[in-house]
Write a protein that holds these residues in place. Structure first.
Motif, PDB file in Angstrom:
ATOM      1  N   PHE A 194      57.581   7.572  34.907  1.00 54.48           N
ATOM      2  CA  PHE A 194      58.180   8.616  35.769  1.00 54.48           C
ATOM      3  C   PHE A 194      57.202   9.740  36.360  1.00 54.48           C
ATOM      4  CE2 PHE A 194      60.326  12.201  37.713  1.00 54.48           C
ATOM      5  CZ  PHE A 194      61.284  11.616  38.297  1.00 54.48           C
ATOM      6  N   ILE A 195      56.666   9.524  37.479  1.00 57.02           N
ATOM      7  CA  ILE A 195      55.655  10.465  37.854  1.00 57.02           C
ATOM      8  C   ILE A 195      56.114  11.294  39.346  1.00 57.02           C
ATOM      9  CG2 ILE A 195      53.936   8.723  37.136  1.00 57.02           C
ATOM     10  CD1 ILE A 195      53.284   7.777  39.711  1.00 57.02           C
ATOM     11  N   ILE A 196      55.330  12.249  39.490  1.00 62.59           N
ATOM     12  CA  ILE A 196      55.494  13.231  40.576  1.00 62.59           C
ATOM     13  C   ILE A 196      53.983  13.433  41.344  1.00 62.59           C
ATOM     14  CG2 ILE A 196      56.057  15.403  41.558  1.00 62.59           C
ATOM     15  CD1 ILE A 196      57.731  15.751  38.931  1.00 62.59           C
ATOM     16  N   VAL A 197      54.185  12.600  42.542  1.00 52.21           N
ATOM     17  CA  VAL A 197      52.872  12.906  43.603  1.00 52.21           C
ATOM     18  C   VAL A 197      53.336  13.533  44.632  1.00 52.21           C
ATOM     19  CG1 VAL A 197      51.101  11.502  44.713  1.00 52.21           C
ATOM     20  CG2 VAL A 197      52.377  10.578  42.900  1.00 52.21           C
ATOM     21  N   ASP A 199      55.474  15.747  46.745  1.00 48.26           N
ATOM     22  CA  ASP A 199      56.926  15.802  46.787  1.00 48.26           C
ATOM     23  C   ASP A 199      57.733  14.532  46.767  1.00 48.26           C
ATOM     24  OD1 ASP A 199      56.050  14.725  49.239  1.00 48.26           O
ATOM     25  OD2 ASP A 199      57.358  15.764  50.519  1.00 48.26           O
ATOM     26  N   VAL A 200      56.977  13.360  46.035  1.00 49.04           N
ATOM     27  CA  VAL A 200      57.522  12.312  45.820  1.00 49.04           C
ATOM     28  C   VAL A 200      57.812  12.192  44.256  1.00 49.04           C
ATOM     29  CG1 VAL A 200      57.574   9.882  46.121  1.00 49.04           C
ATOM     30  CG2 VAL A 200      56.594  11.241  47.817  1.00 49.04           C
ATOM     31  N   LEU A 201      59.173  11.859  43.903  1.00 48.92           N
ATOM     32  CA  LEU A 201      59.275  11.595  42.516  1.00 48.92           C
ATOM     33  C   LEU A 201      59.859  10.151  42.193  1.00 48.92           C
ATOM     34  CD1 LEU A 201      60.087  14.882  43.313  1.00 48.92           C
ATOM     35  CD2 LEU A 201      60.863  15.082  40.944  1.00 48.92           C
ATOM     36  N   GLY A 202      59.491   9.410  41.261  1.00 41.71           N
ATOM     37  CA  GLY A 202      59.952   8.306  41.124  1.00 41.71           C
ATOM     38  C   GLY A 202      59.245   7.720  39.906  1.00 41.71           C
ATOM     39  N   SER A 203      59.942   6.381  39.525  1.00 44.25           N
ATOM     40  CA  SER A 203      59.242   5.648  38.696  1.00 44.25           C
ATOM     41  C   SER A 203      58.593   4.360  39.145  1.00 44.25           C
ATOM     42  CB  SER A 203      60.696   4.906  37.778  1.00 44.25           C
ATOM     43  OG  SER A 203      61.384   5.788  36.965  1.00 44.25           O
ATOM     44  N   VAL A 204      57.358   4.194  38.354  1.00 45.02           N
ATOM     45  CA  VAL A 204      56.380   3.339  38.866  1.00 45.02           C
ATOM     46  C   VAL A 204      56.903   1.744  38.611  1.00 45.02           C
ATOM     47  CG1 VAL A 204      54.058   2.287  38.318  1.00 45.02           C
ATOM     48  CG2 VAL A 204      54.449   4.547  38.134  1.00 45.02           C
ATOM     49  N   GLU A 205      56.787   0.953  39.618  1.00 44.75           N
ATOM     50  CA  GLU A 205      57.690  -0.214  39.884  1.00 44.75           C
ATOM     51  C   GLU A 205      56.510  -1.517  39.867  1.00 44.75           C
ATOM     52  OE1 GLU A 205      60.300  -1.169  43.233  1.00 44.75           O
ATOM     53  OE2 GLU A 205      61.997  -0.769  41.717  1.00 44.75           O
ATOM     54  N   HIS A 206      55.436  -1.233  40.560  1.00 39.62           N
ATOM     55  CA  HIS A 206      54.685  -2.135  40.533  1.00 39.62           C
ATOM     56  C   HIS A 206      53.070  -1.541  40.848  1.00 39.62           C
ATOM     57  CE1 HIS A 206      52.687  -5.872  41.702  1.00 39.62           C
ATOM     58  NE2 HIS A 206      52.027  -5.392  42.750  1.00 39.62           N
ATOM     59  N   ILE A 207      51.989  -2.072  40.284  1.00 39.99           N
ATOM     60  CA  ILE A 207      50.715  -1.734  40.388  1.00 39.99           C
ATOM     61  C   ILE A 207      49.960  -2.780  41.177  1.00 39.99           C
ATOM     62  CG2 ILE A 207      48.625  -0.723  39.492  1.00 39.99           C
ATOM     63  CD1 ILE A 207      50.299   0.757  37.113  1.00 39.99           C
ATOM     64  N   GLY A 208      49.637  -2.846  42.155  1.00 37.68           N
ATOM     65  CA  GLY A 208      48.889  -4.046  42.925  1.00 37.68           C
ATOM     66  C   GLY A 208      47.410  -3.858  43.044  1.00 37.68           C
ATOM     67  N   SER A 232      45.536  12.275  44.744  1.00 41.14           N
ATOM     68  CA  SER A 232      46.497  13.215  44.463  1.00 41.14           C
ATOM     69  C   SER A 232      46.557  13.757  43.285  1.00 41.14           C
ATOM     70  CB  SER A 232      47.678  12.710  45.025  1.00 41.14           C
ATOM     71  OG  SER A 232      47.592  12.052  46.248  1.00 41.14           O
ATOM     72  N   ARG A 233      47.184  14.789  42.915  1.00 43.12           N
ATOM     73  CA  ARG A 233      47.598  15.347  41.603  1.00 43.12           C
ATOM     74  C   ARG A 233      48.766  14.585  40.955  1.00 43.12           C
ATOM     75  NH1 ARG A 233      46.206  21.985  41.291  1.00 43.12           N
ATOM     76  NH2 ARG A 233      44.058  21.697  41.930  1.00 43.12           N
ATOM     77  N   ILE A 234      48.908  13.851  39.994  1.00 40.74           N
ATOM     78  CA  ILE A 234      49.902  13.066  39.476  1.00 40.74           C
ATOM     79  C   ILE A 234      50.424  13.817  38.261  1.00 40.74           C
ATOM     80  CG2 ILE A 234      50.561  10.763  38.713  1.00 40.74           C
ATOM     81  CD1 ILE A 234      48.031   9.682  40.029  1.00 40.74           C
ATOM     82  N   HIS A 235      51.629  13.947  38.258  1.00 39.77           N
ATOM     83  CA  HIS A 235      52.402  14.506  37.033  1.00 39.77           C
ATOM     84  C   HIS A 235      53.070  13.356  36.255  1.00 39.77           C
ATOM     85  CE1 HIS A 235      51.941  18.751  38.406  1.00 39.77           C
ATOM     86  NE2 HIS A 235      51.858  18.153  39.606  1.00 39.77           N
ATOM     87  N   ASN A 236      52.612  13.155  35.218  1.00 37.66           N
ATOM     88  CA  ASN A 236      53.398  11.806  34.311  1.00 37.66           C
ATOM     89  C   ASN A 236      54.497  12.282  33.423  1.00 37.66           C
ATOM     90  OD1 ASN A 236      53.911   9.516  32.993  1.00 37.66           O
ATOM     91  ND2 ASN A 236      51.978   8.691  33.365  1.00 37.66           N
TER      92      ASN A 236
END
Length: 359
Positions: A194-197, A199-208, A232-236
């Protein structure tokens, strides 16, 4: 009269043939012995090194061993300088080819192992393996050409110019591709985190290879270009080991000094009673306009947000019960309005909360 061929007697050719057969047989037997040992060892251990060596030995070809044995046999013959140069170049080319085959085998073994151990990054590892194998065979090809006397300077220069032109044409795609490789190697986040980038919050679903997809809190899918994501600054939050919780309790004016001194002790007892909460401090830290303010800080020993909120609720409810028993009143904002006769009093303003939180 002795029979000679290419300035070598029949006896010399017989010795050379014996060296050829002996060296080939020796290398073949050594390969079979080492392969048998490595296969037996790989069945007893779980290390990857044994399997890699066994796969490399299986990719050692008899034709290459014959070529190397022929070079050893040529050492007992009287050959012209040009003939010896041709034989040595063929032997070196065969050795380069065998080394390239071993390197290619190692890369493919690493890729296959990665599919099992890190399946979510299958696409990234595939492209890394492809690029590494391509570089390996290009280098091997250039080394073979150089070994046979070709001038590869112009070829390397043309490849460099062509590579620059292609890179300029597809720089955005390459930027996302290398960002994907950076994500794969550095692992700032993984699938399920679960990360915050911004103003977007969500769970990582796919890394392509080009994009990373998040599942937002509202259920929508948010797609980031890999290069933009790394800028971007990523909050994990999944890698959060503890969660710091800070809030303010507002006590009404009129409380006795005994009650004020009792508040930090009471809060410590409440927080310490929760198994996942580690108390840090509780202090009477300032006089407000309409309340006596206490700041409370504790640490929740888990990244689980739902469990954190359950503990927070239990702490607040128990504080409320303790305040009721101790006769300590929560503060409410008060205002005194003086009205002249006949004037309508203004509407009351919204009441501020008695407790505010900072995480």
């Amino acid at each position: 009269m002795d029979f000679t061929y290419l300035n070598n007697t029949l006896e010399s050719w017989a010795i050379a043939f014996a060296v050829l057969l002996g060296a080939t047989l020796a290398m073949h037997c050594l390969r079979r012995f080492a392969l048998h040992k490595m296969q037996a060892r790989s069945q007893r251990t779980e290390t990857l090194a044994d399997d890699l060596v066994a796969r490399m030995l299986r990719k050692t070809y008899l034709l290459i061993m014959l070529t190397l044995a022929a070079y050893l046999a040529s050492l007992v013959l009287e050959l012209a300088d040009r003939q010896r140069l041709v034989v040595s170049r063929i032997a070196i080319a065969a050795l380069i080819l065998q080394l390239a085959i071993w390197g290619d085998t190692l890369l493919r073994a690493w890729r296959d192992h990665a599919y099992v151990s890190d399946a979510p990054r299958k696409a990234s590892r595939t492209i890394v393996c492809f690029m590494a194998r391509l570089a390996l065979w290009v280098i091997a090809f250039l080394m073979v050409l150089d070994n046979f006397g070709f001038n590869i300077t112009a070829l390397v220069a043309s490849l460099g110019v062509g590579g620059i032109a292609v890179a300029l044409a597809v720089q955005n795609i390459l930027g996302d591709l290398f960002a994907s490789l950076s994500i794969m190697l550095d692992k700032p986040f993984e699938i399920g985190d679960f990360i915050i980038v911004g103003d977007v919050l969500g769970s990582v679903e796919h890394i392509g290879l080009k994009t990373t997809r998040l599942r937002g809190l509202g259920g929508e899918q948010v797609i980031f270009a890999n290069s933009d994501l790394l800028k971007s600054r990523i909050h994990n939050h999944k890698r959060m080991e503890t969660r710091r919780v800070a809030f303010v309790l507002r006590v009404a004016y009129g409380a006795s000094d005994t009650q004020l001194a009792r508040v930090p002790v009471l809060i410590r007892e409440v927080v310490d009673a929760e198994p996942m909460a580690a108390f840090e401090r509780a202090h009477f830290f300032n006089y407000g306009e309409w309340s006596l303010n206490f700041e409370v800080v504790y640490h929740f020993q888990s990244p689980d947000y739902i469990a954190h909120m359950d503990t927070q609720q239990a702490v607040l409810l128990e504080i409320y019960r303790r305040f009721e028993r101790e006769g300590i009143r929560f503060a409410h904002p008060l205002s005194i309005v003086r009205m002249a006769d006949g004037e309508v009093p203004p509407r009351p303003q919204a009441v501020a909360p008695a407790a505010s939180f900072r995480h």
